[in-house]
Design a protein around this motif. Sequence first.
Motif, short mmCIF file in Angstrom:
data_model
loop_
_atom_site.label_atom_id
_atom_site.label_comp_id
_atom_site.label_asym_id
_atom_site.label_seq_id
_atom_site.Cartn_x
_atom_site.Cartn_y
_atom_site.Cartn_z
N TYR A 110 -3.85 -0.10 -43.46
CA TYR A 110 -3.99 -1.06 -42.35
C TYR A 110 -2.74 -1.06 -41.47
O TYR A 110 -2.83 -0.96 -40.24
CB TYR A 110 -4.24 -2.45 -42.92
N LEU A 111 -1.59 -1.15 -42.08
CA LEU A 111 -0.34 -1.15 -41.31
C LEU A 111 -0.17 0.16 -40.55
O LEU A 111 0.31 0.17 -39.41
CB LEU A 111 0.85 -1.40 -42.23
N ALA A 112 -0.56 1.27 -41.16
CA ALA A 112 -0.45 2.56 -40.48
C ALA A 112 -1.32 2.59 -39.23
O ALA A 112 -0.90 3.08 -38.17
CB ALA A 112 -0.86 3.68 -41.44
N LEU A 113 -2.53 2.06 -39.33
CA LEU A 113 -3.45 2.06 -38.19
C LEU A 113 -2.95 1.16 -37.07
O LEU A 113 -2.95 1.56 -35.90
CB LEU A 113 -4.84 1.62 -38.67
N VAL A 114 -2.49 -0.03 -37.40
CA VAL A 114 -1.98 -0.93 -36.37
C VAL A 114 -0.69 -0.39 -35.77
O VAL A 114 -0.44 -0.53 -34.56
CB VAL A 114 -1.78 -2.36 -36.93
N HIS A 115 0.14 0.21 -36.60
CA HIS A 115 1.38 0.82 -36.12
C HIS A 115 1.06 1.85 -35.03
O HIS A 115 1.68 1.87 -33.96
CB HIS A 115 2.10 1.48 -37.28
N ALA A 116 0.08 2.72 -35.30
CA ALA A 116 -0.29 3.74 -34.32
C ALA A 116 -0.85 3.11 -33.05
O ALA A 116 -0.53 3.54 -31.93
CB ALA A 116 -1.32 4.70 -34.93
N LEU A 117 -1.69 2.09 -33.18
CA LEU A 117 -2.24 1.41 -32.01
C LEU A 117 -1.14 0.79 -31.16
O LEU A 117 -1.14 0.89 -29.93
CB LEU A 117 -3.22 0.32 -32.46
N ALA A 118 -0.16 0.14 -31.83
CA ALA A 118 0.93 -0.50 -31.11
C ALA A 118 1.82 0.52 -30.42
O ALA A 118 2.28 0.31 -29.29
CB ALA A 118 1.77 -1.35 -32.07
N LEU A 119 2.05 1.65 -31.08
CA LEU A 119 2.89 2.69 -30.51
C LEU A 119 2.25 3.28 -29.25
O LEU A 119 2.90 3.45 -28.22
CB LEU A 119 3.12 3.79 -31.55
N LEU A 120 0.96 3.57 -29.32
CA LEU A 120 0.26 4.12 -28.16
C LEU A 120 0.16 3.09 -27.03
O LEU A 120 0.27 3.44 -25.86
CB LEU A 120 -1.14 4.59 -28.58
N PHE A 121 -0.03 1.84 -27.40
CA PHE A 121 -0.10 0.77 -26.40
C PHE A 121 1.23 0.68 -25.65
O PHE A 121 1.27 0.54 -24.43
CB PHE A 121 -0.41 -0.56 -27.07
N LYS A 122 2.33 0.79 -26.38
CA LYS A 122 3.66 0.73 -25.78
C LYS A 122 3.87 1.90 -24.81
O LYS A 122 4.59 1.78 -23.81
CB LYS A 122 4.72 0.77 -26.88
N GLN A 123 3.21 3.02 -25.08
CA GLN A 123 3.34 4.20 -24.24
C GLN A 123 2.30 4.23 -23.11
O GLN A 123 2.17 5.22 -22.40
CB GLN A 123 3.20 5.46 -25.10
N ASN A 124 1.54 3.12 -22.97
CA ASN A 124 0.47 3.04 -21.96
C ASN A 124 -0.56 4.15 -22.15
O ASN A 124 -1.13 4.67 -21.19
CB ASN A 124 1.06 3.10 -20.54
N ASP A 125 -0.81 4.49 -23.39
CA ASP A 125 -1.78 5.53 -23.74
C ASP A 125 -2.99 4.86 -24.39
O ASP A 125 -2.90 4.38 -25.51
CB ASP A 125 -1.14 6.54 -24.70
N SER A 126 -4.10 4.82 -23.68
CA SER A 126 -5.31 4.18 -24.21
C SER A 126 -6.39 5.19 -24.56
O SER A 126 -7.53 4.80 -24.85
CB SER A 126 -5.86 3.18 -23.19
N THR A 127 -6.07 6.48 -24.51
CA THR A 127 -7.09 7.51 -24.72
C THR A 127 -6.91 8.33 -26.00
O THR A 127 -7.88 8.88 -26.52
CB THR A 127 -7.12 8.48 -23.52
N THR A 128 -5.68 8.45 -26.49
CA THR A 128 -5.47 9.26 -27.69
C THR A 128 -6.19 8.65 -28.90
O THR A 128 -5.95 7.49 -29.23
CB THR A 128 -3.97 9.39 -28.01
N PRO A 129 -7.05 9.39 -29.56
CA PRO A 129 -7.77 8.85 -30.72
C PRO A 129 -6.86 8.78 -31.95
O PRO A 129 -5.84 9.48 -32.04
CB PRO A 129 -8.91 9.86 -30.95
N ILE A 130 -7.26 7.94 -32.90
CA ILE A 130 -6.54 7.81 -34.17
C ILE A 130 -7.54 8.04 -35.30
O ILE A 130 -8.56 7.35 -35.38
CB ILE A 130 -5.91 6.42 -34.31
N TYR A 131 -7.23 8.98 -36.17
CA TYR A 131 -8.06 9.23 -37.35
C TYR A 131 -7.56 8.42 -38.53
O TYR A 131 -6.35 8.33 -38.78
CB TYR A 131 -8.02 10.71 -37.73
#
Length: 246
Positions: free
Chosen positions: A159-180
Amino acid sequence: MAEKRKFYVVWEGRDPGVYDNWEDCQAQIDGFPGAKYKSFKSQQEAVEAFRGSGEEEETLLTRIALKNLESVTASPAPANPSPIVAESSRFPSSKTAKQAAPHIDYSRIPEINLGAIAVDGACAGNPGMMEYRGVKVADGEEIFHIGPLADGTNNVAEYLALVHALALLFKQNDSTTPIYTDSVTAVAWVRNRGCRTQLTPTERNRKIFEMLARANLWLRSHSPRNPILRWNTPMWGEIPADFGRK
């Protein structure tokens, strides 16, 4: 006439954040000394009011997405990193360069999105020493690696890994990169905007619960749009972020 939906901000309570119903809000403030909360007519107003505290950068998960925590273990990067990787990298590399297993050439599997991030967690015991990480699917380069942390669980790590990735991409203004991810539980917790772990808080896992609180808070005050994809383990083998300990 139906009553209009309200949104609630809890600034001081058991789990501060933005809530979309009174019952959840009430659970955070009932009996809590000095509880501070307010209702709003729209989610946008509520989120803006919550962020208006001026503490977002210090209290939300962005803090753990962009900085190493005290308990993070890191090893130095190679002295001569590949110039191809360095020049083509879309994400900042983590301070660790180790990989759990040799990288597989996923370009041979057309169904896999090579531009995605893969996340996974590992835990030696239940509870036990817990860690998680995110890597690039294309080449296995590690983007972040948190842990080991004492007395965690595998579900919490994923769970933390998934939210970490979402937060990192959000900070980079990246809303398109998928997360597996290969965790059904982690996806469900993200969808429900909060962790539902039965893990018992102790002094040893205090850091984990601090991270969970920030993760829950971040999800309730942000609306990430990155696609979350299920890694097809039976067809593709272990997820690229796997720690190789099975």
